[in-house]
Scaffold this active site. Structure first.
Site, mmCIF file in Angstrom:
data_model
loop_
_atom_site.group_PDB
_atom_site.id
_atom_site.type_symbol
_atom_site.label_atom_id
_atom_site.label_comp_id
_atom_site.label_asym_id
_atom_site.label_seq_id
_atom_site.Cartn_x
_atom_site.Cartn_y
_atom_site.Cartn_z
ATOM 1 N N ARG A 1 37.019 48.404 39.123
ATOM 2 C CA ARG A 1 36.997 49.785 38.637
ATOM 3 C C ARG A 1 36.393 50.699 39.702
ATOM 4 O O ARG A 1 35.346 50.383 40.273
ATOM 5 C CB ARG A 1 36.178 49.868 37.356
ATOM 6 C CG ARG A 1 36.097 51.269 36.768
ATOM 7 C CD ARG A 1 35.265 51.244 35.500
ATOM 8 N NE ARG A 1 35.140 52.583 34.935
ATOM 9 C CZ ARG A 1 34.446 52.863 33.841
ATOM 10 N NH1 ARG A 1 33.823 51.882 33.190
ATOM 11 N NH2 ARG A 1 34.378 54.107 33.398
ATOM 12 N N CYS B 1 31.301 41.747 47.315
ATOM 13 C CA CYS B 1 32.022 41.700 46.049
ATOM 14 C C CYS B 1 32.592 40.293 45.822
ATOM 15 O O CYS B 1 33.175 39.698 46.730
ATOM 16 C CB CYS B 1 33.150 42.727 46.053
ATOM 17 S SG CYS B 1 34.189 42.691 44.571
ATOM 18 N N CYS C 1 37.024 40.875 45.710
ATOM 19 C CA CYS C 1 37.847 41.100 46.905
ATOM 20 C C CYS C 1 37.340 40.361 48.133
ATOM 21 O O CYS C 1 38.062 40.235 49.127
ATOM 22 C CB CYS C 1 37.962 42.591 47.204
ATOM 23 S SG CYS C 1 36.390 43.391 47.627
#
Length: 356
Positions: A42, A66, A69
Site C-alpha cells: 500500500r 521490505c 519486494c
C-alpha cells in the site's frame, strides 16, 4: 535515462515502475521500512516518503528492508557496510585504520574501501572526517569553547581542525562561532518594483540582500543572521559605496539595468558556499535544475542539499538562486515568494531576447 529528480522518483513510486528498481529505494517513516519503486505494498503519503540512491543509505538511516519486494535480496554485504559506518560514528575520537575497520566487518581492506565508497560516495576516512566536522560545528553553535569543541569532536590536535576550517566551515572556527561578533555592518533600504529590499555590507562587501514587508522585519532578519555584530544604518558620508550599491541593485530590479557586479562577503558552510559560487556562473536568461547544479559541483546525489542551500542564500538577486528550478521545469521554492522569482526570470529572459 533522465536525471533522478524527486518528482521523477515520486512518479515512479506512484506508477510502481519496475524500470526504476535498482536505481533508488524509498523509505516510509511511519513504518520504518524501505522498498523498491515497484513494491506492491500500500502506497504511503508523499510527506512520509524519503528517497535513497542506495539500499546502504536507507539501512544507515535506520530503515529495514521490505519483506515483500526485497525478500529475495541478500542483505549480508549491505549490513556489513552499515555496521562499519556505525562503528565509525561511535568511534570518532579514535584513529581508525582501514585494516581495523575491515576486521570489524570481517572483510578484506581493499574490498571494504571500494564497496564503502561505492555505497556512501566517500571513503571510510572521509566519512569519519565529515562526521567529526559536523559534530564540531554543532558544538560551536552550542557555544562550547573552541578547544573543548575540537577535542570533543575527536580531533587529536588543534592544528588538525584549523587546517580543515576553510574547506568545511567557510570561515575560521572563531568567526563561525562568533555570529559576527566585533564586526560593524551597515545597512540601507530601497523601494523596488518587487517591494522593499534591505542591503547590508561589511568592509569586505555585501553580506545581506533580502526582500521584506517593512524595515522593522528586515532589521530583525539581519539581527538573526548576525546576532553578535554591530548593526547601524548607512550614513552616506561614511558609506557612500553602500548607498550606490543599493541604487545599482534597484536599477537592475526596477528598470532592467545590468545586474551589478558588487563585492560579496559570502558566509556559510563549505557546501553552501560551493553552491552559491556556482550560482554566480549561471548566465542571465539561463536556468538550471537543482540536479544540474549538484552535478556542476561534482555532488550529483546532493540535489536536495542544493535546494536547501539555495533556500539559505541571504544575498538575494546578487547570488541568483532564482535561476534554479525543479527538474520538471516548475519554479520550485523561493524564500522571497514565487511571484518575485517568476518576475525576475521573465525580466531576464526579456533582456537577453532584445537585440543590442
Amino acid at each position: 535515462m533522465s536525471k533522478l529528480t524527486e518528482s521523477i522518483m515520486a512518479q515512479a513510486v506512484k506508477d510502481r515502475d519496475t524500470s526504476f528498481d535498482g536505481k533508488f529505494v524509498y523509505g516510509v517513516v511511519t513504518t520504518g521500512i524501505f522498498c523498491q519503486p515497484s513494491c506492491p505494498s500500500r502506497q504511503a503519503k508523499s510527506e512520509n516518503i524519503r528517497y535513497f540512491f542506495s539500499k546502504e543509505l536507507a539501512l544507515l538511516a535506520g530503515f529495514r528492508a521490505c519483506k515483500r519486494c526485497l525478500a529475495n535480496e541478500d542483505m549480508t554485504e549491505l549490513n556489513q557496510l552499515v555496521e562499519v559506518a556505525r562503528y565509525i560514528q561511535n568511534h570518532l575520537e579514535d584513529s581508525l585504520s582501514l585494516e581495523q575497520l575491515a576486521l570489524v566487518a570481517g572483510l578484506s581492506a581493499s574490498w571494504l574501501q571500494r564497496r564503502f565508497k561505492l555505497a556512501f560516495g566517500v571513503t571510510p576516512k572521509a566519512y569519519q572526517d565529515a562526521l567529526r566536522m559536523g559534530h564540531f560545528k554543532q558544538s560551536l553553535q552550542a557555544g562550547e569553547p573552541i578547544t573543548d569543541a575540537i577535542f570533543a569532536s575527536g580531533y587529536s590536535s588543534i592544528s588538525r581542525v584549523y587546517g580543515q576550517a576553510s574547506r568545511h566551515l567557510g570561515m575560521s572556527p572563531k568567526a563561525y562561532r562568533a555570529g559576527g561578533k566585533g564586526e560593524h555592518i551597515s545597512y540601507g533600504f530601497a523601494s523596488t518594483s518587487l517591494g522593499l529590499i534591505a542591503m547590508a555590507a561589511t568592509q569586505k562587501g555585501v553580506c545581506f540582500a533580502q526582500f521584506g514587508e517593512d524595515e522593522k522585519s528586515l532589521i530583525e532578519q539581519m539581527q538573526a543572521e548576525f546576532p553578535k555584530a554591530e548593526l547601524s544604518p548607512s550614513d552616506a558620508q561614511d558609506s557612500i559605496e553602500l548607498s550606490n550599491w543599493i541604487e545599482a541593485l534597484n536599477q537592475h530590479i526596477s528598470q532592467g539595468a545590468p545586474r551589478p557586479d558588487l563585492p560579496l562577503d559570502i558566509r556559510g558552510t563549505a557546501f553552501q558556499m560551493r553552491v552559491w559560487q556556482f550560482l554566480l556562473s549561471i548566465k542571465e536568461g539561463d536556468v538550471l535544475s537543482y540536479s544540474e547544479v549538484a552535478q556542476g559541483i561534482d555532488k550529483p546525489r546532493a540535489f536536495r542539499a542544493v535546494a536547501t542551500a539555495c533556500g539559505k542564500n541571504s544575498i538575494g538577486v546578487l547570488i541568483p538562486c532564482h535561476r534554479v528550478l525543479r527538474g520538471d521545469g516548475s519554479l520550485g521554492g523561493y524564500r522571497w515568494g514565487l511571484e518575485r522569482k517568476r518576475t525576475l526570470l521573465d525580466a531576464e529572459r526579456l533582456a537577453v531576447s532584445v537585440p543590442e
